[in-house]
Design an enzyme around this catalytic site. Structure first.
Site, PDB file in Angstrom:
ATOM      1  CG  ASP A  94     -53.264  39.064 -48.196  1.00 26.31           C
ATOM      2  OD1 ASP A  94     -54.424  39.104 -49.465  1.00 26.31           O
ATOM      3  OD2 ASP A  94     -52.146  38.104 -48.109  1.00 26.31           O
ATOM      4  CE  LYS A 125     -53.928  35.488 -47.059  1.00 21.92           C
ATOM      5  NZ  LYS A 125     -52.776  35.114 -46.942  1.00 21.92           N
ATOM      6  CG  ASP A 150     -50.012  39.812 -45.840  1.00 21.23           C
ATOM      7  OD1 ASP A 150     -49.096  39.628 -45.317  1.00 21.23           O
ATOM      8  OD2 ASP A 150     -50.534  39.780 -46.543  1.00 21.23           O
ATOM      9  CD  GLU A 172     -50.619  39.380 -50.797  1.00 19.22           C
ATOM     10  OE1 GLU A 172     -50.060  40.290 -49.728  1.00 19.22           O
ATOM     11  OE2 GLU A 172     -50.795  38.837 -50.924  1.00 19.22           O
ATOM     12  NE  ARG A 178     -44.532  36.248 -53.939  1.00 21.72           N
ATOM     13  CZ  ARG A 178     -44.031  35.005 -53.456  1.00 21.72           C
ATOM     14  NH1 ARG A 178     -43.811  34.262 -54.228  1.00 21.72           N
ATOM     15  NH2 ARG A 178     -44.545  34.781 -52.260  1.00 21.72           N
TER      16      ARG A 178
END
Length: 526
Positions: A295, A302, A313, A374, A376
């Site tokens: 991620d 990030k 992740d 992302e 969810r």
């Protein structure tokens, strides 16, 4: 995969202690009783050690080690303080204290009549884990214990420590060659055959935990979505039914939210379904896992510091996979289906953007306000598919979903959210039994309103306030009325910053023991 240490049980034979080469451990049920036949010099040294300040300060589950005991062939004599009446957790900690320093020597444990020998063995197995697939040189056991050793920072930062894609592919295809000999442990007990039978289920759970830890510890250039799916397909040999849904099938199903997350990656998005049918005709328990193999945050990228840990992740998918492995290995008498959404969130010319509006499999529309929210989106489609396809008795999803849950609960507890008090209580009870921290957090209409949206049915984040709760509220919108459901945010417990009681520094495998216990206590034979 990393295999748990080889543990065997045998009849108590005190005469073997003197000549054993390796490590000898004595389980002490009372501080003034040294079991076994020790040479006088070794017995005197052990008695003095127990009477010392350090010995008197020992708590149940702790150990005291004497190097090169006089008159014995052993490298070390380990005194394990486990008085009568000790708890399961204390027995597991005692085993873990032994497992943390296994090295490659053969360890002989004299447990005698202890009723907690099985838990001691389980703790030893869990703490004896060592992910060394990418180490090219053996670790000096005197410089650092084999279990929990890490790559030096200088080596980790060097170009030589980074595998090319070709090297990664070769490494993934070839079985890892072990460094040195595997550790062995022999536990002497009063009734070894009975204990060995009891230990089989625990060994299955330990293997499930190790499978999860391996998945979380793997680098993203090895554990692609395709490699992850292939490892799950390989579990067909255990009796699991495994199906992989590719991007074309996902598009036909309408999983546009999940597909959007992965569209910026070269790694194709997939959903893998694992079924264990051990319970007759009843509806299954559904376990759903977030599997973002890496991620970056996507377009909402990030910060660079710490981004290397985003290989974890996919932790929710790892827990689901490890649990399904454990259930199959111990032939659980329950129906359980595990579903994992495997994607990679990368910035690219094709990547989804803030401001995009997506249509989910359910049909609800979602405005993307942050591409780093992302997980969810992945879970929304897989949760809906699980309910539509399997009409489950209950649904539990697990995900490294929010940093907010770490702010709330730190690294000691996972956050539990649920629309069903009975299911939440059962999960919390299972976690307490297995010693895995979990704490229930609230849901509510006021939190739900934070994800309302002007342009679509909802937006994918409600901002910083109550971040873990609004993420759960988002998922709740994809749960059908009357469907018992729980969401477990494992962001803080999947890869904590230091070793835990039962795991070296790195992936913990949190959740496999809890879910296996939940299935055992609440879903088997019902």
């Amino acid at each position: 995969m990393t295999q748990p240490v080889e543990i065997t049980f045998t009849e108590t034979a005190p005469e073997k202690l003197v000549d054993h080469k390796g490590r000898v451990a004595l389980v002490l049920t009372a501080p003034d009783k040294l079991p076994g036949r020790l040479p006088r010099a070794a017995r005197d040294a052990a008695t003095r050690a127990l009477a010392s300040k350090a010995g008197r300060a020992l708590k149940p589950g702790q150990v005291l080690e004497l190097a090169f005991p006089a008159g014995m062939a052993a490298d070390a004599l380990v005194l394990v303080h486990l008085p009568a009446g000790s708890s399961q957790a204390e027995a597991r900690r005692a085993g873990a204290a032994l497992g943390a320093k296994l090295g490659t020597a053969h360890t002989l444990v004299m447990a005698g009549p202890s009723k907690l020998a099985g838990d001691l063995a389980f703790g030893l197995a869990l703490r004896g884990y060592d992910f060394d697939a990418y180490k090219t040189k053996p670790v000096d056991p005197d410089a650092a214990p084999k279990s929990g050793a890490t790559i030096p920072e200088a080596e980790a930062a060097s170009d030589d420590a980074v595998l090319s894609d070709a090297q990664a592919a070769d490494r993934a295809d070839a079985p890892a060659e072990p460094i040195g000999d595997r550790a062995r442990v022999t536990i002497m007990v009063k009734d070894p055959e009975s204990l060995a039978r009891q230990a089989r289920d625990a060994a299955a759970v330990a293997e499930g935990v190790f499978f999860t830890r391996d998945l979380v510890n793997e680098p993203a250039n090895v554990l692609t979505t395709t490699d992850f799916a292939d490892r799950l397909l390989a579990m067909r040999e255990l009796g699991l039914e495994v199906e992989v849904l590719d991007e074309d099938e996902l598009a036909k199903l309408g999983m546009r939210a999940l597909l959007a997350v992965g569209q910026g990656s070269e790694s194709p998005s997939k959903v893998v379904v694992m079924r264990w049918n051990g319970g007759g005709d009843e509806a299954p328990l559904a376990l759903v896992g977030k599997g973002v193999v890496f991620d970056t945050g996507g377009i909402s990228i990030k910060p660079g510091a710490g981004m290397e840990e985003m290989t974890m992740d996919m932790g929710g998918a790892g827990v689901v996979a490890g649990t399904m492995r454990a259930l199959a290995l111990r032939r659980a008498k329950a129906n359980v289906v595990g579903l994992v959404g495997l994607v990679e969130n990368m910035p690219d010319g094709r990547a989804y953007r803030p401001g995009d509006i997506l249509k989910s499999m359910k049909g609800d529309t979602i405005e993307v306000v942050n591409t780093d929210a992302e997980g969810r989106l992945v879970l929304a489609d897989v949760l809906w598919y699980a309910q539509e396809t399997y009409q489950p008795r209950a649904v539990i999803d697990l995900a490294t979903l929010t940093g907010a849950v770490i702010i709330a609960l730190g690294h000691d507890n996972a956050g539990v959210f649920s629309n069903d008090d009975a299911l939440a209580d059962q999960i919390l009870a299972a976690a307490r039994t297995e010693g895995e921290g979990a704490w229930r957090l609230p849901l509510g209409k006021s939190y739900d309103s934070l994800i309302n949206c002007r342009l679509a049915d909802m937006k994918n984040t409600g901002g910083r306030a109550a971040g873990s709760i609004t993420a759960a509220q988002f998922l709740a919108r994809f749960i059908k009325d009357g469907q018992p459901w729980a969401h477990i945010d494992i962001a803080g417990v999947t890869l904590p910053p230091s070793a835990t009681d039962l795991a070296p520094k790195g992936a913990t495998g949190w959740g496999v023991m809890t879910l296996d216990r939940l299935v055992r206590d609440r879903f088997e034979g019902q």
